[in-house]
Design a protein around this motif. Structure first.
Motif, mmCIF file in Angstrom:
data_model
loop_
_atom_site.group_PDB
_atom_site.id
_atom_site.type_symbol
_atom_site.label_atom_id
_atom_site.label_comp_id
_atom_site.label_asym_id
_atom_site.label_seq_id
_atom_site.Cartn_x
_atom_site.Cartn_y
_atom_site.Cartn_z
ATOM 1 N N GLY A 117 -21.687 -16.452 3.554
ATOM 2 C CA GLY A 117 -21.776 -17.079 4.496
ATOM 3 C C GLY A 117 -22.435 -17.068 5.630
ATOM 4 N N GLY A 165 -21.557 -18.324 9.240
ATOM 5 C CA GLY A 165 -21.744 -18.787 10.079
ATOM 6 C C GLY A 165 -23.172 -18.915 11.441
ATOM 7 N N HIS A 166 -22.949 -18.490 12.482
ATOM 8 C CA HIS A 166 -23.695 -18.522 13.620
ATOM 9 C C HIS A 166 -24.830 -17.578 12.540
ATOM 10 C CE1 HIS A 166 -21.830 -15.975 15.534
ATOM 11 N NE2 HIS A 166 -23.060 -15.172 15.844
ATOM 12 N N SER A 167 -24.571 -16.067 12.041
ATOM 13 C CA SER A 167 -25.727 -15.223 12.450
ATOM 14 C C SER A 167 -26.565 -15.822 10.636
ATOM 15 C CB SER A 167 -25.299 -14.153 11.866
ATOM 16 O OG SER A 167 -24.373 -13.839 12.653
ATOM 17 N N GLY A 168 -25.982 -16.162 9.838
ATOM 18 C CA GLY A 168 -26.489 -16.816 8.723
ATOM 19 C C GLY A 168 -26.843 -18.246 8.414
ATOM 20 N N VAL A 170 -24.485 -19.464 0.989
ATOM 21 C CA VAL A 170 -22.956 -20.343 0.945
ATOM 22 C C VAL A 170 -21.731 -20.110 1.666
ATOM 23 C CG1 VAL A 170 -23.885 -19.895 -1.671
ATOM 24 C CG2 VAL A 170 -22.854 -18.517 -1.033
ATOM 25 N N LEU A 214 -11.885 -20.347 23.497
ATOM 26 C CA LEU A 214 -13.751 -20.431 24.214
ATOM 27 C C LEU A 214 -14.594 -19.655 24.087
ATOM 28 C CD1 LEU A 214 -12.651 -21.766 28.180
ATOM 29 C CD2 LEU A 214 -13.239 -22.985 25.923
ATOM 30 N N HIS A 217 -16.925 -16.772 25.425
ATOM 31 C CA HIS A 217 -17.111 -15.526 26.740
ATOM 32 C C HIS A 217 -18.497 -15.699 27.176
ATOM 33 C CE1 HIS A 217 -13.475 -14.065 24.733
ATOM 34 N NE2 HIS A 217 -13.766 -13.276 24.143
ATOM 35 N N ASP A 218 -19.617 -15.938 26.205
ATOM 36 C CA ASP A 218 -20.681 -15.962 26.867
ATOM 37 C C ASP A 218 -21.105 -16.751 27.863
ATOM 38 O OD1 ASP A 218 -21.513 -13.271 26.060
ATOM 39 O OD2 ASP A 218 -22.461 -13.793 24.066
ATOM 40 N N VAL A 227 -26.344 -18.714 24.417
ATOM 41 C CA VAL A 227 -25.714 -18.512 23.107
ATOM 42 C C VAL A 227 -26.565 -20.130 22.363
ATOM 43 C CG1 VAL A 227 -23.320 -17.122 23.443
ATOM 44 C CG2 VAL A 227 -23.540 -19.464 23.476
ATOM 45 N N THR A 247 -17.534 -22.246 -1.813
ATOM 46 C CA THR A 247 -18.089 -21.354 -3.065
ATOM 47 C C THR A 247 -17.719 -19.949 -2.680
ATOM 48 O OG1 THR A 247 -20.064 -23.090 -3.241
ATOM 49 C CG2 THR A 247 -20.521 -20.746 -3.336
ATOM 50 N N THR A 252 -21.530 -12.087 6.154
ATOM 51 C CA THR A 252 -19.566 -12.522 5.885
ATOM 52 C C THR A 252 -18.882 -12.258 7.341
ATOM 53 O OG1 THR A 252 -18.866 -10.312 5.336
ATOM 54 C CG2 THR A 252 -19.952 -12.938 4.057
ATOM 55 N N GLY A 253 -19.308 -11.646 8.529
ATOM 56 C CA GLY A 253 -18.591 -11.425 10.073
ATOM 57 C C GLY A 253 -18.754 -9.950 10.320
ATOM 58 N N VAL A 286 -25.885 -9.090 7.449
ATOM 59 C CA VAL A 286 -26.587 -9.594 8.752
ATOM 60 C C VAL A 286 -25.409 -10.382 9.835
ATOM 61 C CG1 VAL A 286 -27.471 -11.797 10.096
ATOM 62 C CG2 VAL A 286 -28.782 -10.206 7.854
ATOM 63 N N LEU A 320 -23.761 -14.205 19.093
ATOM 64 C CA LEU A 320 -24.920 -15.310 19.273
ATOM 65 C C LEU A 320 -26.753 -15.470 19.282
ATOM 66 C CD1 LEU A 320 -22.654 -17.809 19.623
ATOM 67 C CD2 LEU A 320 -24.082 -18.739 18.109
ATOM 68 N N ARG A 321 -26.669 -14.400 20.789
ATOM 69 C CA ARG A 321 -27.575 -14.094 21.051
ATOM 70 C C ARG A 321 -28.467 -12.610 20.718
ATOM 71 N NH1 ARG A 321 -30.284 -10.198 25.129
ATOM 72 N NH2 ARG A 321 -28.473 -9.418 25.077
HETATM 73 C C1 LIG Z 1 -12.406 -15.325 21.406
HETATM 74 C C2 LIG Z 1 -13.892 -15.207 20.453
HETATM 75 C C3 LIG Z 1 -15.140 -15.597 21.926
HETATM 76 C C4 LIG Z 1 -16.016 -15.669 21.172
HETATM 77 N N1 LIG Z 1 -17.192 -15.123 22.091
HETATM 78 C C5 LIG Z 1 -18.401 -15.297 21.917
HETATM 79 C C6 LIG Z 1 -19.751 -15.296 22.273
HETATM 80 O O1 LIG Z 1 -19.403 -15.725 23.750
HETATM 81 N N2 LIG Z 1 -20.374 -14.680 22.096
HETATM 82 C C7 LIG Z 1 -21.245 -14.865 21.082
HETATM 83 O O2 LIG Z 1 -21.849 -14.219 20.522
HETATM 84 N N3 LIG Z 1 -20.387 -14.439 20.009
HETATM 85 C C8 LIG Z 1 -18.931 -14.878 20.341
HETATM 86 N N4 LIG Z 1 -17.706 -15.088 19.094
HETATM 87 C C9 LIG Z 1 -18.513 -14.551 18.250
HETATM 88 C C10 LIG Z 1 -18.092 -13.790 17.975
HETATM 89 O O3 LIG Z 1 -17.846 -12.561 17.937
HETATM 90 C C11 LIG Z 1 -18.388 -12.629 16.304
HETATM 91 O O4 LIG Z 1 -20.035 -12.486 16.957
HETATM 92 C C12 LIG Z 1 -18.700 -13.762 14.886
HETATM 93 O O5 LIG Z 1 -18.052 -14.248 14.743
HETATM 94 C C13 LIG Z 1 -20.174 -13.507 14.428
HETATM 95 O O6 LIG Z 1 -20.863 -14.742 14.088
HETATM 96 P P1 LIG Z 1 -21.372 -14.213 11.988
HETATM 97 O O7 LIG Z 1 -21.862 -15.531 11.696
HETATM 98 O O8 LIG Z 1 -21.889 -12.942 11.809
HETATM 99 O O9 LIG Z 1 -19.482 -14.399 11.413
HETATM 100 P P2 LIG Z 1 -18.437 -15.449 10.863
HETATM 101 O O10 LIG Z 1 -18.627 -16.474 12.336
HETATM 102 O O11 LIG Z 1 -17.381 -14.534 11.150
HETATM 103 O O12 LIG Z 1 -19.104 -16.176 10.129
HETATM 104 C C14 LIG Z 1 -18.705 -15.359 8.524
HETATM 105 C C15 LIG Z 1 -19.145 -16.561 8.062
HETATM 106 O O13 LIG Z 1 -18.527 -16.123 6.989
HETATM 107 C C16 LIG Z 1 -17.990 -17.034 5.801
HETATM 108 N N5 LIG Z 1 -17.343 -15.693 4.396
HETATM 109 C C17 LIG Z 1 -16.406 -14.489 4.778
HETATM 110 N N6 LIG Z 1 -16.898 -13.701 3.355
HETATM 111 C C18 LIG Z 1 -17.063 -15.155 2.907
HETATM 112 C C19 LIG Z 1 -17.392 -14.924 0.559
HETATM 113 N N7 LIG Z 1 -16.664 -13.323 0.642
HETATM 114 N N8 LIG Z 1 -18.211 -15.724 0.588
HETATM 115 C C20 LIG Z 1 -18.854 -17.072 0.813
HETATM 116 N N9 LIG Z 1 -18.907 -17.123 2.958
HETATM 117 C C21 LIG Z 1 -17.840 -16.001 2.865
HETATM 118 C C22 LIG Z 1 -16.725 -17.292 6.361
HETATM 119 O O14 LIG Z 1 -15.972 -18.260 5.860
HETATM 120 C C23 LIG Z 1 -17.338 -17.005 7.835
HETATM 121 O O15 LIG Z 1 -17.978 -18.850 7.408
HETATM 122 C C24 LIG Z 1 -16.320 -14.559 19.619
HETATM 123 C C25 LIG Z 1 -14.903 -14.665 19.002
HETATM 124 C C26 LIG Z 1 -14.100 -15.048 19.484
HETATM 125 C C27 LIG Z 1 -13.114 -14.749 18.330
#
Ligand SMILES: Cc1cc2nc3c(=O)[nH]c(=O)nc-3n(C[C@H](O)[C@H](O)[C@H](O)COP(=O)(O)OP(=O)(O)OC[C@H]3O[C@@H](n4cnc5c(N)ncnc54)[C@H](O)[C@@H]3O)c2cc1C
Length: 606
Positions: free
Chosen positions: A191, A193-196, A213, A231, A233-234, A239, A278, A314-315, A566, A570-571
């Protein structure tokens, strides 16, 4: 008894007074810590003390409250960590915060690590005592974060003549490293996203071979492919990415495309190894070798890797939760979960029903209205915590993060002092102030049939961020509700008819699209298909709070010695990703027994 600093003290205050108070307290604290005198340390605290350890002494996120609790933790953690070398931090020594406390930033070391912390001192019975203290892991003594210095000029690794015909381009070197043909990554992050990515960036700078991946075809697609108009929220200052702050002229609230493109360039500039397109098919852990065997498919090519650690990033959510509602399958329109709703032109001329009243429900209702839906209804079962982006966000997040904020590491240090349980306790005051500023908005919503709440324990966002709950930070949808462009419907859908829905209060409505914003299963469930039932069932579920009030499992211990969840905003991913990377490095270097993750698995909530 705790008192405010006496007014006379404040009137006569010089920064030297407070510097002396901080130096005096830290001196006594340092002596007691080095002599491992838990009783002496506890005596330096106020009658209602709090301590937040961020991996420095306990290798965990540990919130402590009260003298007995602190003593219990320190009895083990003090000898185990070897806390010492406590000194006032000369880069940010003491601030006189307000009339209730002075705040000192300090540094320390342990047997193997370095750290920074903050102590807030209050006046009690004529002496300065600690009300809140934090201890934050910032580095490993023998494994510093990579940093090129001027001394590196002339170093053979940076400046050498390659043998004829052997010089590779930077792109070729990156590609080779990214392919992992002859070696395995030490950490595989599923995954991107920003966390990874943040974790990968910290691990990279610690020299830990790391591979990200993602199923998406392009870095940043997790944001790019969401509905238009999204957009953050923070505010952007809160962030920002580790090592790569946003341009100063960017807007306060970033669009999804700005974030997506920044993520893509982050991969390039931080030289992260990322495989897109992947899929992870299966992962099995071999306790004897301490390694995983992970079967993947990289854009059609089967690969098996043997990393030490598997990180699930993965979120925030597991799998979409779709309620089974009577008549659902006879409905002739479209029924979809919010996670699958792309929005846009699909809503044009349609009667749209949005089930739920949290963030995604609001965004989808607004998207449908803006795309000329012929009607939009929002179905609300329980009240929602809500504040405006304009008023509430700066009050909620602006204290440490604004256009003239401190260096980000200092801002993060100061913003993360309070244990989550203390933040919850202090929450009602701020929540009330935000509500007063938003009074007109909240009254308008109530008149339109939208029910609001101040959150669990009237503490607003803090408990919702840890235990979950419905919230919305208004950036337009509330006006649509107040003006009647989005109709509010209380209750739930009782049943579908072939052409619409019937609500629990008996109201019938014709509909073309029903979007179910009905949440997700626990994050833990997302690993069941690759780890199987036996391993998954032994893991802690993610989120909720532990017995000391901190958020469980995410960015902490999962119950498996080399598996980590994980996921966060973002913060928090920026703040906690760093000590987590240090913990993984410490395990790989043999400084820390990996069984710690089994011992520290969070208990399931009652
Ligand atoms: C409208 C909106 C506003 C937001 N505003 C803010 C904000 O202001 N501040 C803030 O900090 N956050 C904000 N967020 C972010 C949100 O709350 C989460 O914090 C964020 O999406 C989590 O990030 P993440 O990296 O953990 O996961 P994600 O961003 O969900 O990334 C997960 C990644 O894992 C991948 N993945 C999933 N399953 C698999 C798998 N089986 N194999 C490989 N890859 C996989 C996905 O493709 C994705 O790229 C907002 C979200 C939304 C929808």
């Amino acid at each position: 008894m705790t008192q405010l600093a006496p007014a006379s003290d404040i009137a006569d205050a010089t920064s030297q007074t407070y510097r002396d108070a901080a130096l005096g307290w830290l001196g006594e604290f340092g002596r007691a810590a080095e002599e491992k005198q838990v009783g002496e340390i506890v005596r330096l605290f106020s009658s209602d003390p709090w301590w937040r350890d961020i991996y420095a002494l306990t290798w965990d996120l540990t919130g402590m409250h009260g003298a007995d609790d602190i003593a219990e933790i320190l009895t083990t953690a003090l000898p185990a960590s070897g806390l010492r070398d406590i000194a006032l931090d000369e880069t940010r020594p003491v601030t006189f915060e307000n009339e209730t406390y002075i705040e000192a930033v300090y540094t320390f070391t342990t047997d193997i690590a370095t750290g920074r912390g903050v102590v807030r001192l209050v006046r009690e019975d004529g002496t300065w005592k600690a009300w809140v203290i934090s201890t934050v892991l910032t580095g490993l003594k023998n494994f510093p974060f990579n940093k090129v210095t001027t001394e590196d000029v002339g170093h053979p690794e940076f400046n050498y003549a390659a043998a004829p015909g052997t010089r590779k381009t930077v792109q070729e070197i990156k590609e080779e490293r990214r392919a992992f043909r002859d070696s395995d990554p030490s950490v595989l992050i599923v995954g991107a996203g920003h966390s990874g990515m943040f974790l990968a960036a910290y691990l990279n700078t610690l020299g830990v071979p790391t591979l990200l991946v993602d199923t998406y075809a392009r870095a940043g697609d997790n944001w790019r492919l969401r509905y238009n108009g999204l957009l953050l929220h923070d505010m952007k200052w809160a962030v920002q990415f580790p090592y790569m702050p946003f341009p100063p002229a960017w807007p306060i609230f970033l669009s999804k495309d700005q974030l997506a493109d920044w993520l893509e360039s982050y991969v390039e500039h931080m030289e992260l190894n990322l495989w897109t397109s992947t899929v992870v098919n299966r992962a099995e852990y071999d306790r004897d070798s301490g390694r995983w065997s992970v079967e993947l498919n990289r854009d059609g090519e089967a690969r098996t890797l043997h990393p030490n650690h598997l990180v699930i990033s993965t979120g925030l959510n597991g799998l979409p939760k779709l309620p089974e509602i009577e008549g659902m399958h006879e409905f002739k329109g479209i029924t979809t979960h919010s996670s699958a709703y792309v929005g846009g032109a699909v809503a044009q001329g349609k009667r749209v029903v949005v089930v739920g009243a949290g963030s995604s429900a609001h965004d989808i209702a607004q998207d449908a209205y803006e795309n000329e839906a012929s009607s939009v209804t929002m179905v609300q079962r329980s009240p929602t915590y809500l504040f405006s982006q304009r008023n509430g966000v700066p009050m909620q997040f602006g204290r440490y993060y604004s256009h003239d904020h401190l260096p980000i590491e200092d801002a993060d240090l100061l913003a993360s002092v309070n244990p989550t349980a203390l933040a919850r306790k202090l929450g009602p005051g701020l929540t009330q102030k935000i509500a007063e500023t938003d009074r007109e908005l909240l009254e308008g919503l109530e008149r339109a049939g939208f029910r609001t709440t101040m959150g669990p324990e009237n503490a607003g966002l803090t408990p919702i961020a840890s235990t979950g709950g419905s919230y919305y930070i208004d950036k337009g949808a509330s006006r649509l509700i107040i003006d009647g462009n989005v109709r509010m419907q209380p209750g739930e859908i009782a049943r579908f008819t072939p052409t619409g829905v019937v609500y629990t209060d008996g109201t019938e409505e014709e509909a073309d699209i029903v979007v179910l914003c009905t949440g997700y299963t626990n994050v833990r469930e997302s690993v069941r298909p690759i780890l199987g039932d036996e391993v998954t069932d032994q893991l802690a579920t993610v989120w909720n709070i532990d017995e000391r009030g901190e958020v469980r499992t995410a960015m902490r211990h999962s119950g498996h010695e080399k598996l980590w969840f994980v996921a966060n905003g973002l913060r928090i991913s920026r703040i906690l990703g760093k000590p987590l990377a240090l913990m993984i490095k410490a395990i790989d270097e043999g400084l820390l027994d990996p069984r710690i993750s089994v011992e520290k698995k969070a208990a399931e909530p009652a």
